[in-house]
Design an enzyme around this catalytic site. Sequence first.
Site, PDB file in Angstrom:
ATOM      1  CG  ASP A  55      19.213  29.430  23.068  1.00  0.00           C
ATOM      2  OD1 ASP A  55      19.652  28.520  23.808  1.00  0.00           O
ATOM      3  OD2 ASP A  55      19.552  29.574  21.879  1.00  0.00           O
ATOM      4  CB  VAL A  56      19.685  27.529  28.756  1.00  0.00           C
ATOM      5  CG1 VAL A  56      18.395  27.700  29.525  1.00  0.00           C
ATOM      6  CG2 VAL A  56      19.738  26.206  28.007  1.00  0.00           C
TER       7      VAL A  56
ATOM      8  CE1 TYR B   4      21.449  13.332  27.842  1.00  0.00           C
ATOM      9  CE2 TYR B   4      21.874  11.118  28.659  1.00  0.00           C
ATOM     10  CZ  TYR B   4      21.136  12.288  28.699  1.00  0.00           C
ATOM     11  OH  TYR B   4      20.091  12.418  29.587  1.00  0.00           O
TER      12      TYR B   4
ATOM     13  CG  ASP C  82      11.263  25.294  27.304  1.00  0.00           C
ATOM     14  OD1 ASP C  82      11.330  24.286  28.027  1.00  0.00           O
ATOM     15  OD2 ASP C  82      11.380  25.255  26.063  1.00  0.00           O
TER      16      ASP C  82
ATOM     17  CB  THR D 182       9.987  13.280  28.837  1.00  0.00           C
ATOM     18  OG1 THR D 182      11.197  12.886  28.182  1.00  0.00           O
ATOM     19  CG2 THR D 182      10.142  13.135  30.342  1.00  0.00           C
TER      20      THR D 182
ATOM     21  CE  LYS E  20      21.755  15.401  30.821  1.00  0.00           C
ATOM     22  NZ  LYS E  20      21.003  16.548  31.358  1.00  0.00           N
TER      23      LYS E  20
HETATM   24  N1  LIG Z   1      13.583  11.644  29.676  1.00  0.00           N
HETATM   25  C1  LIG Z   1      14.573  10.879  30.146  1.00  0.00           C
HETATM   26  O1  LIG Z   1      14.548   9.635  30.043  1.00  0.00           O
HETATM   27  C2  LIG Z   1      15.754  11.541  30.829  1.00  0.00           C
HETATM   28  C3  LIG Z   1      16.631  10.706  31.547  1.00  0.00           C
HETATM   29  C4  LIG Z   1      17.716  11.275  32.187  1.00  0.00           C
HETATM   30  C5  LIG Z   1      17.936  12.638  32.105  1.00  0.00           C
HETATM   31  N2  LIG Z   1      17.083  13.424  31.411  1.00  0.00           N
HETATM   32  C6  LIG Z   1      17.376  14.856  31.367  1.00  0.00           C
HETATM   33  O2  LIG Z   1      16.295  15.577  31.915  1.00  0.00           O
HETATM   34  C7  LIG Z   1      16.250  16.877  31.327  1.00  0.00           C
HETATM   35  C8  LIG Z   1      14.843  17.121  30.809  1.00  0.00           C
HETATM   36  O3  LIG Z   1      14.570  16.155  29.823  1.00  0.00           O
HETATM   37  P1  LIG Z   1      13.076  15.787  29.371  1.00  0.00           P
HETATM   38  O4  LIG Z   1      13.074  14.333  29.147  1.00  0.00           O
HETATM   39  O5  LIG Z   1      12.103  16.425  30.265  1.00  0.00           O
HETATM   40  O6  LIG Z   1      13.084  16.474  27.917  1.00  0.00           O
HETATM   41  P2  LIG Z   1      11.979  17.319  27.129  1.00  0.00           P
HETATM   42  O7  LIG Z   1      12.453  17.365  25.719  1.00  0.00           O
HETATM   43  O8  LIG Z   1      10.618  16.797  27.402  1.00  0.00           O
HETATM   44  O9  LIG Z   1      12.126  18.773  27.782  1.00  0.00           O
HETATM   45  C9  LIG Z   1      13.294  19.525  27.597  1.00  0.00           C
HETATM   46  C10 LIG Z   1      12.898  20.990  27.508  1.00  0.00           C
HETATM   47  O10 LIG Z   1      14.108  21.735  27.344  1.00  0.00           O
HETATM   48  C11 LIG Z   1      13.845  22.784  26.419  1.00  0.00           C
HETATM   49  N3  LIG Z   1      15.077  23.224  25.782  1.00  0.00           N
HETATM   50  C12 LIG Z   1      15.856  22.541  24.903  1.00  0.00           C
HETATM   51  N4  LIG Z   1      16.874  23.315  24.499  1.00  0.00           N
HETATM   52  C13 LIG Z   1      16.747  24.508  25.141  1.00  0.00           C
HETATM   53  C14 LIG Z   1      17.485  25.714  25.136  1.00  0.00           C
HETATM   54  N5  LIG Z   1      18.589  25.881  24.369  1.00  0.00           N
HETATM   55  N6  LIG Z   1      17.065  26.724  25.925  1.00  0.00           N
HETATM   56  C15 LIG Z   1      15.956  26.589  26.683  1.00  0.00           C
HETATM   57  N7  LIG Z   1      15.204  25.481  26.725  1.00  0.00           N
HETATM   58  C16 LIG Z   1      15.601  24.453  25.959  1.00  0.00           C
HETATM   59  C17 LIG Z   1      12.879  22.170  25.404  1.00  0.00           C
HETATM   60  O11 LIG Z   1      12.177  23.179  24.694  1.00  0.00           O
HETATM   61  C18 LIG Z   1      11.998  21.319  26.304  1.00  0.00           C
HETATM   62  O12 LIG Z   1      10.857  22.054  26.723  1.00  0.00           O
HETATM   63  C19 LIG Z   1      17.313  16.883  30.219  1.00  0.00           C
HETATM   64  O13 LIG Z   1      18.472  17.507  30.718  1.00  0.00           O
HETATM   65  C20 LIG Z   1      17.570  15.413  29.967  1.00  0.00           C
HETATM   66  O14 LIG Z   1      18.865  15.168  29.486  1.00  0.00           O
HETATM   67  C21 LIG Z   1      15.989  12.910  30.778  1.00  0.00           C
END
Ligand SMILES: NC(=O)c1ccc[n+]([C@@H]2O[C@H](COP(=O)([O-])OP(=O)(O)OC[C@H]3O[C@@H](n4cnc5c(N)ncnc54)[C@H](O)[C@@H]3O)[C@@H](O)[C@H]2O)c1
Length: 254
Positions: A56-57, A148, A34, A183, A152
């Site tokens: 950084d991904v 977005y 992360d 989250t 996805k």
């Molecule tokens: N929360 C929702 O409602 C939801 C719904 C559908 C899909 N998602 C997807 O689930 C995944 C996780 O989301 P979440 O809600 O847990 O978000 P979150 O923000 O709680 O966690 C995301 C994590 O990704 C890390 N991150 C961001 N950019 C990065 C990078 N360049 N390199 C490495 N790490 C990086 C952040 O530091 C964070 O720790 C995402 O792909 C999001 O699109 C979330």
Amino acid sequence: MSRKVAIVTGGASGIGLATCKRFADLGWNVISADLSHTSGDTAPEPDTRTVGVRVDVTDEGDIRRLRDVAEKLFGRVDTVVTSAGTADNAPIRHTTPDRFRRTLELNLVSTFAVVREFVDLLAGDGGGSVVTIASVSGLRGSVDRAAYSASKGGVVALTTQLAIELAGEGIRVNCVAPGSTLTPLASRAQSPEMQSAILQSIPLSRYAEPAEIAEVVTFVAGPGAGFVTGQTWTVDGGQSMTAGWNLAKERHDS
Ligand SMILES: NC(=O)c1ccc[n+]([C@@H]2O[C@H](COP(=O)([O-])OP(=O)(O)OC[C@H]3O[C@@H](n4cnc5c(N)ncnc54)[C@H](O)[C@@H]3O)[C@@H](O)[C@H]2O)c1
């Protein structure tokens, strides 16, 4: 036999963090990759099964280093979960091509780049599994989410493609598409008004807990789903069955 090893991108928060915890509960070693980690790269203590690595991904050099760290620490990788990602809620007039590109870079291109880097390690042990993280927004339309949804939807298509391409090496590739989940990302991207509009679109009348998404991710990753590949598992309280929240506007980050 040595413990199984999972790599989880975005493992410091939300769905990724819950996934790391669930893998650790199941007795796996875990590397949480992360952007927000500050240190790592050392073998976990016997009772601490998760190690954090700052990655950084969107940076290919970082992804290569992550692969090297995994090889050095554990010598094997059984599963890769790509949860690093972002929301991007904006109408088309606020979505410049540059912004669109950045969202695709983080949500889609990085998913491809991370999986690509780990193919040899996954195949090395006779095949492993990949779980990509999409969203219900990649499966059906919603409000003001061009970048977005495209990112996805791309993850869903990429999953199918990789599942076919890697099946011969024993690597299963599946996708989990969460609905609205409690989250930090959801809190940042959705105003309270938006959240109550979203709630009305969820037949089970609540947001998911991150642990509920993690439960499905770890099941799909593991041997219980050994004959499942190329599938998208929607975990959304029934949200994608409904017509959605048509007119509610989300907060627009500039
Ligand atoms: N929360 C929702 O409602 C939801 C719904 C559908 C899909 N998602 C997807 O689930 C995944 C996780 O989301 P979440 O809600 O847990 O978000 P979150 O923000 O709680 O966690 C995301 C994590 O990704 C890390 N991150 C961001 N950019 C990065 C990078 N360049 N390199 C490495 N790490 C990086 C952040 O530091 C964070 O720790 C995402 O792909 C999001 O699109 C979330």
